[in-house]
Design a protein around this motif. Structure first.
Motif, PDB file in Angstrom:
ATOM      1  N   MET A   1      43.952  52.291  58.861  1.00 52.33           N
ATOM      2  CA  MET A   1      45.562  52.265  58.345  1.00 52.33           C
ATOM      3  C   MET A   1      45.997  53.656  58.302  1.00 52.33           C
ATOM      4  O   MET A   1      47.332  53.579  58.694  1.00 52.33           O
ATOM      5  CB  MET A   1      45.189  51.674  56.899  1.00 52.33           C
ATOM      6  CG  MET A   1      45.114  50.290  56.792  1.00 52.33           C
ATOM      7  SD  MET A   1      46.148  49.054  57.209  1.00 52.33           S
ATOM      8  CE  MET A   1      47.691  49.276  56.271  1.00 52.33           C
ATOM      9  N   HIS A   2      45.387  54.565  58.013  1.00 56.79           N
ATOM     10  CA  HIS A   2      45.775  56.078  58.092  1.00 56.79           C
ATOM     11  C   HIS A   2      46.375  56.354  59.449  1.00 56.79           C
ATOM     12  O   HIS A   2      47.531  56.846  59.546  1.00 56.79           O
ATOM     13  CB  HIS A   2      44.860  56.952  57.414  1.00 56.79           C
ATOM     14  CG  HIS A   2      45.298  58.187  57.282  1.00 56.79           C
ATOM     15  ND1 HIS A   2      46.359  58.662  56.603  1.00 56.79           N
ATOM     16  CD2 HIS A   2      45.089  59.498  57.988  1.00 56.79           C
ATOM     17  CE1 HIS A   2      46.752  59.973  56.771  1.00 56.79           C
ATOM     18  NE2 HIS A   2      45.909  60.472  57.677  1.00 56.79           N
ATOM     19  N   GLY A   3      45.731  55.949  60.481  1.00 56.87           N
ATOM     20  CA  GLY A   3      46.185  56.308  61.761  1.00 56.87           C
ATOM     21  C   GLY A   3      47.435  55.596  62.347  1.00 56.87           C
ATOM     22  O   GLY A   3      48.358  56.225  62.966  1.00 56.87           O
ATOM     23  N   LEU A   4      47.388  54.172  61.794  1.00 62.76           N
ATOM     24  CA  LEU A   4      48.854  53.562  61.996  1.00 62.76           C
ATOM     25  C   LEU A   4      49.954  54.160  61.318  1.00 62.76           C
ATOM     26  O   LEU A   4      51.017  54.302  61.814  1.00 62.76           O
ATOM     27  CB  LEU A   4      48.640  52.124  61.700  1.00 62.76           C
ATOM     28  CG  LEU A   4      47.540  51.184  62.775  1.00 62.76           C
ATOM     29  CD1 LEU A   4      47.633  49.807  62.098  1.00 62.76           C
ATOM     30  CD2 LEU A   4      48.111  51.347  64.061  1.00 62.76           C
ATOM     31  N   ILE A   5      49.765  54.594  60.306  1.00 69.19           N
ATOM     32  CA  ILE A   5      50.738  55.086  59.157  1.00 69.19           C
ATOM     33  C   ILE A   5      51.152  56.439  59.773  1.00 69.19           C
ATOM     34  O   ILE A   5      52.509  56.898  59.846  1.00 69.19           O
ATOM     35  CB  ILE A   5      50.308  55.335  57.938  1.00 69.19           C
ATOM     36  CG1 ILE A   5      50.162  53.901  57.212  1.00 69.19           C
ATOM     37  CG2 ILE A   5      51.504  56.183  57.110  1.00 69.19           C
ATOM     38  CD1 ILE A   5      49.511  53.999  56.063  1.00 69.19           C
ATOM     39  N   LYS A   6      50.219  57.230  60.526  1.00 71.41           N
ATOM     40  CA  LYS A   6      50.482  58.638  60.900  1.00 71.41           C
ATOM     41  C   LYS A   6      51.376  58.386  62.407  1.00 71.41           C
ATOM     42  O   LYS A   6      52.310  59.080  62.555  1.00 71.41           O
ATOM     43  CB  LYS A   6      49.265  59.296  61.252  1.00 71.41           C
ATOM     44  CG  LYS A   6      49.374  60.704  61.905  1.00 71.41           C
ATOM     45  CD  LYS A   6      47.965  61.377  61.972  1.00 71.41           C
ATOM     46  CE  LYS A   6      48.009  62.564  62.521  1.00 71.41           C
ATOM     47  NZ  LYS A   6      46.785  63.444  62.825  1.00 71.41           N
ATOM     48  N   GLU A   7      51.235  57.252  63.079  1.00 71.03           N
ATOM     49  CA  GLU A   7      51.966  56.944  64.193  1.00 71.03           C
ATOM     50  C   GLU A   7      53.305  56.190  63.926  1.00 71.03           C
ATOM     51  O   GLU A   7      53.939  55.680  64.601  1.00 71.03           O
ATOM     52  CB  GLU A   7      51.006  56.255  65.327  1.00 71.03           C
ATOM     53  CG  GLU A   7      49.958  56.860  65.878  1.00 71.03           C
ATOM     54  CD  GLU A   7      50.542  58.086  66.783  1.00 71.03           C
ATOM     55  OE1 GLU A   7      51.350  57.923  67.513  1.00 71.03           O
ATOM     56  OE2 GLU A   7      49.779  59.076  66.734  1.00 71.03           O
ATOM     57  N   ASN A   8      53.548  55.969  62.670  1.00 72.01           N
ATOM     58  CA  ASN A   8      54.832  55.448  62.109  1.00 72.01           C
ATOM     59  C   ASN A   8      54.897  53.952  62.447  1.00 72.01           C
ATOM     60  O   ASN A   8      55.793  53.384  62.750  1.00 72.01           O
ATOM     61  CB  ASN A   8      55.991  56.194  62.593  1.00 72.01           C
ATOM     62  CG  ASN A   8      57.315  55.749  61.813  1.00 72.01           C
ATOM     63  OD1 ASN A   8      57.098  55.499  60.482  1.00 72.01           O
ATOM     64  ND2 ASN A   8      58.548  55.674  62.366  1.00 72.01           N
ATOM     65  N   ILE A   9      53.705  53.254  62.612  1.00 73.92           N
ATOM     66  CA  ILE A   9      53.594  51.897  62.623  1.00 73.92           C
ATOM     67  C   ILE A   9      53.537  51.417  61.209  1.00 73.92           C
ATOM     68  O   ILE A   9      52.186  51.549  60.622  1.00 73.92           O
ATOM     69  CB  ILE A   9      52.439  51.467  63.641  1.00 73.92           C
ATOM     70  CG1 ILE A   9      52.660  52.188  64.883  1.00 73.92           C
ATOM     71  CG2 ILE A   9      52.227  49.843  63.658  1.00 73.92           C
ATOM     72  CD1 ILE A   9      51.721  51.970  66.052  1.00 73.92           C
ATOM     73  N   GLN A  10      54.633  50.539  60.790  1.00 71.97           N
ATOM     74  CA  GLN A  10      54.121  50.020  59.458  1.00 71.97           C
ATOM     75  C   GLN A  10      53.691  48.397  59.372  1.00 71.97           C
ATOM     76  O   GLN A  10      54.563  47.429  59.373  1.00 71.97           O
ATOM     77  CB  GLN A  10      55.570  50.285  58.787  1.00 71.97           C
ATOM     78  CG  GLN A  10      55.851  51.643  58.528  1.00 71.97           C
ATOM     79  CD  GLN A  10      57.313  51.836  57.843  1.00 71.97           C
ATOM     80  OE1 GLN A  10      57.968  50.977  57.625  1.00 71.97           O
ATOM     81  NE2 GLN A  10      57.597  53.232  57.743  1.00 71.97           N
ATOM     82  N   LEU A  11      52.625  48.280  59.265  1.00 70.31           N
ATOM     83  CA  LEU A  11      52.070  46.738  59.200  1.00 70.31           C
ATOM     84  C   LEU A  11      51.310  46.599  58.199  1.00 70.31           C
ATOM     85  O   LEU A  11      50.221  47.720  57.902  1.00 70.31           O
ATOM     86  CB  LEU A  11      51.322  46.331  60.576  1.00 70.31           C
ATOM     87  CG  LEU A  11      52.058  46.347  61.735  1.00 70.31           C
ATOM     88  CD1 LEU A  11      50.986  46.274  62.900  1.00 70.31           C
ATOM     89  CD2 LEU A  11      53.057  45.246  61.808  1.00 70.31           C
ATOM     90  N   ASN A  12      51.055  45.699  57.390  1.00 70.79           N
ATOM     91  CA  ASN A  12      50.410  45.518  56.188  1.00 70.79           C
ATOM     92  C   ASN A  12      49.065  44.688  56.675  1.00 70.79           C
ATOM     93  O   ASN A  12      48.881  44.200  57.837  1.00 70.79           O
ATOM     94  CB  ASN A  12      51.007  44.629  54.980  1.00 70.79           C
ATOM     95  CG  ASN A  12      51.372  43.216  55.365  1.00 70.79           C
ATOM     96  OD1 ASN A  12      50.924  42.786  56.461  1.00 70.79           O
ATOM     97  ND2 ASN A  12      52.309  42.915  54.627  1.00 70.79           N
ATOM     98  N   ARG A  13      48.281  44.814  55.570  1.00 72.07           N
ATOM     99  CA  ARG A  13      46.679  44.352  55.805  1.00 72.07           C
ATOM    100  C   ARG A  13      46.920  42.815  56.516  1.00 72.07           C
ATOM    101  O   ARG A  13      46.065  42.314  57.176  1.00 72.07           O
ATOM    102  CB  ARG A  13      45.721  44.593  54.825  1.00 72.07           C
ATOM    103  CG  ARG A  13      45.486  46.220  54.824  1.00 72.07           C
ATOM    104  CD  ARG A  13      44.566  46.319  53.691  1.00 72.07           C
ATOM    105  NE  ARG A  13      43.867  47.470  53.697  1.00 72.07           N
ATOM    106  CZ  ARG A  13      44.574  48.598  52.975  1.00 72.07           C
ATOM    107  NH1 ARG A  13      45.769  48.554  52.756  1.00 72.07           N
ATOM    108  NH2 ARG A  13      44.104  49.730  53.256  1.00 72.07           N
ATOM    109  N   LYS A  14      47.621  42.002  55.790  1.00 70.46           N
ATOM    110  CA  LYS A  14      47.573  40.610  56.052  1.00 70.46           C
ATOM    111  C   LYS A  14      48.239  40.220  57.626  1.00 70.46           C
ATOM    112  O   LYS A  14      47.818  39.642  58.356  1.00 70.46           O
ATOM    113  CB  LYS A  14      48.649  39.805  55.179  1.00 70.46           C
ATOM    114  CG  LYS A  14      48.659  38.483  55.258  1.00 70.46           C
ATOM    115  CD  LYS A  14      49.696  37.751  54.577  1.00 70.46           C
ATOM    116  CE  LYS A  14      49.553  36.215  54.698  1.00 70.46           C
ATOM    117  NZ  LYS A  14      50.224  35.213  53.889  1.00 70.46           N
TER     118      LYS A  14
END
Length: 56
Positions: free
Chosen positions: A1-14
């Protein structure tokens, strides 16, 4: 999750869980992006472009 947020990809766990079940290649691409977000990550493998060779 942290890597996706760092790359500005905003997807939730669902959404990620749905992708992993129904779109495994898309999920794998997101995993690769997340791994490459950290320059010190030695376990990250560069994505292969094998799928295009099969289609051509």
């Amino acid at each position: 999750m942290h890597g996706l947020i760092k790359e500005n990809i905003q997807l939730n766990r669902k959404v990620l869980s749905e992708l992993s079940m129904h779109e495994p290649y898309s999920f794998k691409a997101l995993v690769d992006i997340s791994r490459h977000a950290f320059p010190g990550n030695k376990t990250a493998v560069s994505p292969k472009k094998e799928g295009l060779a099969i289609l051509v």
